[in-house]
Write a protein that holds these residues in place. Structure first.
Motif, PDB file in Angstrom:
ATOM      1  N   LEU A  59      53.310  11.124 -33.869  1.00 35.20           N
ATOM      2  CA  LEU A  59      53.124  12.221 -34.824  1.00 35.20           C
ATOM      3  C   LEU A  59      54.457  12.735 -35.338  1.00 35.20           C
ATOM      4  O   LEU A  59      54.630  12.974 -36.544  1.00 35.20           O
ATOM      5  CB  LEU A  59      52.358  13.371 -34.166  1.00 35.20           C
ATOM      6  N   MET A  60      55.388  12.931 -34.441  1.00 34.41           N
ATOM      7  CA  MET A  60      56.680  13.503 -34.831  1.00 34.41           C
ATOM      8  C   MET A  60      57.487  12.561 -35.704  1.00 34.41           C
ATOM      9  O   MET A  60      58.364  13.002 -36.449  1.00 34.41           O
ATOM     10  CB  MET A  60      57.469  13.894 -33.578  1.00 34.41           C
ATOM     11  N   HIS A  61      57.211  11.256 -35.621  1.00 37.82           N
ATOM     12  CA  HIS A  61      57.902  10.294 -36.475  1.00 37.82           C
ATOM     13  C   HIS A  61      57.190  10.075 -37.807  1.00 37.82           C
ATOM     14  O   HIS A  61      57.835   9.781 -38.812  1.00 37.82           O
ATOM     15  CB  HIS A  61      58.026   8.951 -35.742  1.00 37.82           C
ATOM     16  N   VAL A  62      55.869  10.206 -37.813  1.00 43.18           N
ATOM     17  CA  VAL A  62      55.089   9.879 -39.012  1.00 43.18           C
ATOM     18  C   VAL A  62      54.875  11.085 -39.921  1.00 43.18           C
ATOM     19  O   VAL A  62      54.912  10.970 -41.146  1.00 43.18           O
ATOM     20  CB  VAL A  62      53.722   9.268 -38.605  1.00 43.18           C
ATOM     21  N   VAL A  63      54.660  12.258 -39.324  1.00 42.42           N
ATOM     22  CA  VAL A  63      54.287  13.442 -40.102  1.00 42.42           C
ATOM     23  C   VAL A  63      55.520  14.072 -40.741  1.00 42.42           C
ATOM     24  O   VAL A  63      56.587  14.167 -40.112  1.00 42.42           O
ATOM     25  CB  VAL A  63      53.577  14.470 -39.198  1.00 42.42           C
ATOM     26  N   ALA A  64      55.381  14.507 -41.988  1.00 40.07           N
ATOM     27  CA  ALA A  64      56.464  15.207 -42.675  1.00 40.07           C
ATOM     28  C   ALA A  64      56.827  16.473 -41.903  1.00 40.07           C
ATOM     29  O   ALA A  64      55.935  17.204 -41.458  1.00 40.07           O
ATOM     30  CB  ALA A  64      56.030  15.572 -44.096  1.00 40.07           C
ATOM     31  N   PRO A  65      58.123  16.753 -41.699  1.00 40.63           N
ATOM     32  CA  PRO A  65      58.532  17.902 -40.883  1.00 40.63           C
ATOM     33  C   PRO A  65      57.932  19.225 -41.344  1.00 40.63           C
ATOM     34  O   PRO A  65      57.607  20.080 -40.518  1.00 40.63           O
ATOM     35  CB  PRO A  65      60.066  17.902 -41.014  1.00 40.63           C
ATOM     36  N   ASP A  66      57.764  19.405 -42.659  1.00 42.18           N
ATOM     37  CA  ASP A  66      57.260  20.682 -43.146  1.00 42.18           C
ATOM     38  C   ASP A  66      55.739  20.816 -43.002  1.00 42.18           C
ATOM     39  O   ASP A  66      55.171  21.833 -43.371  1.00 42.18           O
ATOM     40  CB  ASP A  66      57.657  20.874 -44.619  1.00 42.18           C
ATOM     41  N   ARG A 117      51.123  22.301 -38.957  1.00 43.01           N
ATOM     42  CA  ARG A 117      49.740  22.322 -39.432  1.00 43.01           C
ATOM     43  C   ARG A 117      48.944  21.145 -38.889  1.00 43.01           C
ATOM     44  O   ARG A 117      47.765  21.280 -38.549  1.00 43.01           O
ATOM     45  CB  ARG A 117      49.716  22.334 -40.967  1.00 43.01           C
ATOM     46  N   VAL A 118      49.569  19.989 -38.796  1.00 46.07           N
ATOM     47  CA  VAL A 118      48.875  18.831 -38.220  1.00 46.07           C
ATOM     48  C   VAL A 118      48.543  19.099 -36.756  1.00 46.07           C
ATOM     49  O   VAL A 118      47.438  18.801 -36.284  1.00 46.07           O
ATOM     50  CB  VAL A 118      49.737  17.562 -38.369  1.00 46.07           C
ATOM     51  N   TYR A 119      49.485  19.684 -36.007  1.00 46.73           N
ATOM     52  CA  TYR A 119      49.206  20.045 -34.617  1.00 46.73           C
ATOM     53  C   TYR A 119      48.041  21.022 -34.538  1.00 46.73           C
ATOM     54  O   TYR A 119      47.175  20.912 -33.658  1.00 46.73           O
ATOM     55  CB  TYR A 119      50.447  20.666 -33.977  1.00 46.73           C
ATOM     56  N   SER A 120      48.030  22.000 -35.426  1.00 50.71           N
ATOM     57  CA  SER A 120      46.962  23.001 -35.368  1.00 50.71           C
ATOM     58  C   SER A 120      45.606  22.384 -35.692  1.00 50.71           C
ATOM     59  O   SER A 120      44.599  22.713 -35.068  1.00 50.71           O
ATOM     60  CB  SER A 120      47.267  24.163 -36.322  1.00 50.71           C
ATOM     61  N   VAL A 121      45.546  21.471 -36.672  1.00 48.41           N
ATOM     62  CA  VAL A 121      44.295  20.785 -36.989  1.00 48.41           C
ATOM     63  C   VAL A 121      43.842  19.940 -35.807  1.00 48.41           C
ATOM     64  O   VAL A 121      42.652  19.915 -35.450  1.00 48.41           O
ATOM     65  CB  VAL A 121      44.462  19.911 -38.250  1.00 48.41           C
ATOM     66  N   ALA A 140      49.844  27.095 -40.230  1.00 48.88           N
ATOM     67  CA  ALA A 140      50.313  27.403 -41.584  1.00 48.88           C
ATOM     68  C   ALA A 140      51.571  28.269 -41.544  1.00 48.88           C
ATOM     69  O   ALA A 140      52.542  28.026 -42.272  1.00 48.88           O
ATOM     70  CB  ALA A 140      49.210  28.103 -42.370  1.00 48.88           C
ATOM     71  N   LEU A 141      51.571  29.282 -40.682  1.00 51.38           N
ATOM     72  CA  LEU A 141      52.726  30.184 -40.611  1.00 51.38           C
ATOM     73  C   LEU A 141      53.954  29.482 -40.018  1.00 51.38           C
ATOM     74  O   LEU A 141      55.078  29.710 -40.457  1.00 51.38           O
ATOM     75  CB  LEU A 141      52.368  31.409 -39.763  1.00 51.38           C
ATOM     76  N   ALA A 142      53.733  28.607 -39.030  1.00 50.58           N
ATOM     77  CA  ALA A 142      54.867  27.940 -38.393  1.00 50.58           C
ATOM     78  C   ALA A 142      55.552  26.964 -39.341  1.00 50.58           C
ATOM     79  O   ALA A 142      56.766  26.756 -39.241  1.00 50.58           O
ATOM     80  CB  ALA A 142      54.403  27.212 -37.126  1.00 50.58           C
ATOM     81  N   ASP A 143      54.790  26.353 -40.257  1.00 49.17           N
ATOM     82  CA  ASP A 143      55.409  25.459 -41.238  1.00 49.17           C
ATOM     83  C   ASP A 143      56.141  26.232 -42.330  1.00 49.17           C
ATOM     84  O   ASP A 143      57.068  25.713 -42.950  1.00 49.17           O
ATOM     85  CB  ASP A 143      54.342  24.563 -41.883  1.00 49.17           C
ATOM     86  N   ARG A 144      55.733  27.468 -42.579  1.00 45.44           N
ATOM     87  CA  ARG A 144      56.350  28.261 -43.637  1.00 45.44           C
ATOM     88  C   ARG A 144      57.493  29.123 -43.100  1.00 45.44           C
ATOM     89  O   ARG A 144      58.515  29.307 -43.757  1.00 45.44           O
ATOM     90  CB  ARG A 144      55.269  29.130 -44.293  1.00 45.44           C
ATOM     91  N   TRP A 145      57.321  29.672 -41.905  1.00 45.33           N
ATOM     92  CA  TRP A 145      58.317  30.558 -41.316  1.00 45.33           C
ATOM     93  C   TRP A 145      59.187  29.817 -40.317  1.00 45.33           C
ATOM     94  O   TRP A 145      59.034  28.624 -40.108  1.00 45.33           O
ATOM     95  CB  TRP A 145      57.636  31.739 -40.617  1.00 45.33           C
ATOM     96  N   ASP A 146      60.078  30.579 -39.666  1.00 41.13           N
ATOM     97  CA  ASP A 146      60.946  30.031 -38.631  1.00 41.13           C
ATOM     98  C   ASP A 146      60.129  29.829 -37.352  1.00 41.13           C
ATOM     99  O   ASP A 146      59.544  30.771 -36.812  1.00 41.13           O
ATOM    100  CB  ASP A 146      62.100  30.994 -38.384  1.00 41.13           C
ATOM    101  N   GLY A 186      55.900  21.938 -33.430  1.00 38.86           N
ATOM    102  CA  GLY A 186      56.830  21.664 -34.510  1.00 38.86           C
ATOM    103  C   GLY A 186      58.284  21.859 -34.118  1.00 38.86           C
ATOM    104  O   GLY A 186      59.193  21.317 -34.766  1.00 38.86           O
ATOM    105  N   MET A 187      58.511  22.628 -33.053  1.00 43.03           N
ATOM    106  CA  MET A 187      59.882  22.937 -32.635  1.00 43.03           C
ATOM    107  C   MET A 187      60.507  21.807 -31.820  1.00 43.03           C
ATOM    108  O   MET A 187      61.729  21.594 -31.868  1.00 43.03           O
ATOM    109  CB  MET A 187      59.871  24.225 -31.803  1.00 43.03           C
ATOM    110  N   VAL A 188      59.691  21.064 -31.089  1.00 41.00           N
ATOM    111  CA  VAL A 188      60.223  20.033 -30.183  1.00 41.00           C
ATOM    112  C   VAL A 188      61.154  19.059 -30.891  1.00 41.00           C
ATOM    113  O   VAL A 188      62.283  18.829 -30.431  1.00 41.00           O
ATOM    114  CB  VAL A 188      59.076  19.282 -29.476  1.00 41.00           C
ATOM    115  N   PRO A 189      60.745  18.435 -32.025  1.00 41.81           N
ATOM    116  CA  PRO A 189      61.653  17.466 -32.658  1.00 41.81           C
ATOM    117  C   PRO A 189      62.910  18.096 -33.235  1.00 41.81           C
ATOM    118  O   PRO A 189      63.861  17.380 -33.548  1.00 41.81           O
ATOM    119  CB  PRO A 189      60.792  16.838 -33.758  1.00 41.81           C
ATOM    120  N   ALA A 190      62.921  19.432 -33.365  1.00 41.24           N
ATOM    121  CA  ALA A 190      64.118  20.090 -33.879  1.00 41.24           C
ATOM    122  C   ALA A 190      65.164  20.307 -32.795  1.00 41.24           C
ATOM    123  O   ALA A 190      66.307  20.669 -33.092  1.00 41.24           O
ATOM    124  CB  ALA A 190      63.747  21.433 -34.503  1.00 41.24           C
TER     125      ALA A 190
END
Length: 404
Positions: A336-343, A347-351, A71-77, A130-134
């Motif tokens: 996952l990185m292609h299908v899941v919305a970036p924001d 959270r998907v990784y954490s689940v 949750a924090l990684a999707d909201r913060w940097d 979440g950082m890898v695709p960035a």
């Protein structure tokens, strides 16, 4: 772009090179740390229950922060989250190294420090995922995941070997010092990364609301509905397998630690080969089908391995099982990185991680209980075939089969 260039071009990205360099070193040394942690707990007390206490406390700590970390990684940097987590892991491991070198470590100190390390693990992994695709353009995500998958698999083999060698020659304090040094390098590379643009506007973080939103998102996306199914499959298959594999080695092959190491090394080498195979093939169609066929095959191969009494055959089956698993995992992460919305990616990784890690202790308990009433080979084979059936059932869902 040629096939060879496409397979290696992620390494041309400055940020991905930094990310991979820092994480390669920390993955190997963290594997060394984890490999000797339970043994050191046992040596401190002379009680086998001490190992379970330390590992159990660490597992609970990681599960506690995984969903919050997503949750924090999707909201913060996400870069800042990685820096925070690596700092926490560095300080915790370094403190334990100093106390151990000074002879002041007891079971309570070891449990607290190991739990703190795992607490920050739960914050790190969703941010890292979440950082890898960035760090690379969208068309190079597959190349990036192939490289990470290879490093992960090699670390799974090299880490325990390194941990055993350093522990035997220099002691636990040296293993911890090496791990702390690697976290320091990872921290430096994380600080050198460029922060990606924010995917959400600045707003107060509401972790519980964000976690619930992430869970609803998982349920709403056809591919992601498979996450809980896969978690149960791992509970039924990998829990009993990891619990009873040492006994299987003793019963079927009259072997010991060396034979067990041979099987696990073969699996790790196969997984590394699977990541390289993905780098070569880079499938772009029917990827969901490829994932579940690969993982279903891996479960079946493990069941056959459990039933064989010919060691060379078991080693070969372990290697091919690793290849199928490593190949499927590389495809899965890219998908996952292609299908899941970036924001919502963290959270998907954490689940995904939460389901696996929260249920695995139950799998260990089931494996131990069943192992007391049935041969290890039977329990492992039945568990793996149950996992294969669950994975294969996902191929019957049209909404999943049509995901590319």
């Amino acid at each position: 772009m040629t096939a060879v260039t496409a397979r290696t071009s992620a390494l041309r990205s400055r940020d991905f090179r930094l990310l991979l360099a820092g994480q390669s070193l920390s993955m190997v040394t963290y594997g060394a740390y984890l490999a000797v942690l339970s043994w050191y707990a046992y040596r401190l007390t002379g009680s086998p229950s001490a190992s379970g206490l330390v590992l159990g406390a660490a597992a609970v700590s990681e599960v506690t922060t995984l969903l919050l970390g997503g949750a924090l990684a999707d909201r913060w940097d996400r870069r800042s989250m990685m820096i925070l987590a690596d700092t926490g892991r560095l300080v915790s491991v370094l403190a334990l190294a100093v106390l151990t070198a000074a002879g002041h470590t007891d079971l309570a100190v070891l449990t607290v420090c190991a739990s703190l390390v795992s607490l920050f693990d739960g914050l790190f992994y969703p941010a890292f995922g979440g950082m890898v695709p960035a760090t690379v353009p969208a068309e190079l995500i597959g190349s990036a995941n192939a490289a990470l998958g290879f490093v992960r698999s090699v670390s799974a083999v090299a880490g325990p070997a390194l941990g055993g060698a350093v522990y035997a020659s220099a002691g636990m304090a040296a293993v911890l010092g090496l791990t702390a040094a690697a976290f320091l390098v990872a921290l430096g590379t994380a600080m050198a990364l460029r922060s990606p643009p924010r995917t959400l506007p600045p707003a107060p973080s509401r972790p519980l609301r964000d976690i619930a939103e992430g869970a609803r998102y998982v349920v709403s996306v056809p591919l992601l509905v498979s996450i809980p199914v896969a978690a149960v499959a791992l509970l039924l298959s990998e829990g009993p397998t990891q619990t009873l594999l040492p006994r299987l080695v003793e019963e079927h092959f009259a072997g010991g630690a060396g034979t067990l190491s041979l099987l696990t090394t073969a699996y790790g080498a196969g997984a590394a080969a699977g990541a390289l195979l993905y780098a070569r093939l880079m499938p772009v169609r029917r990827r969901a089908v490829i994932v579940y066929v690969s993982w279903t095959t891996a479960h079946v191969l493990c069941a056959v391995m459990a039933l064989t009494t010919w060691l060379p055959g078991a080693v070969a089956l372990a290697a091919v099982r690793g290849l199928c698993g490593g190949f499927g995992f590389a495809v899965w992460e890219t998908l996952l990185m292609h299908v899941v919305a970036p924001d919502k990616l963290s959270r998907v990784y954490s689940v995904n991680l939460f389901g696996t890690k929260a249920l695995m202790p139950i799998g260990f308990a089931i494996g131990g209980w069943l192992g007391a009433h049935a041969p290890a080979a039977t329990v492992i084979a039945c568990g793996q075939l149950a996992g294969a059936a669950l994975m294969g059932s996902l191929l019957l869902v049209r909404r999943i089969r049509t995901v590319h």
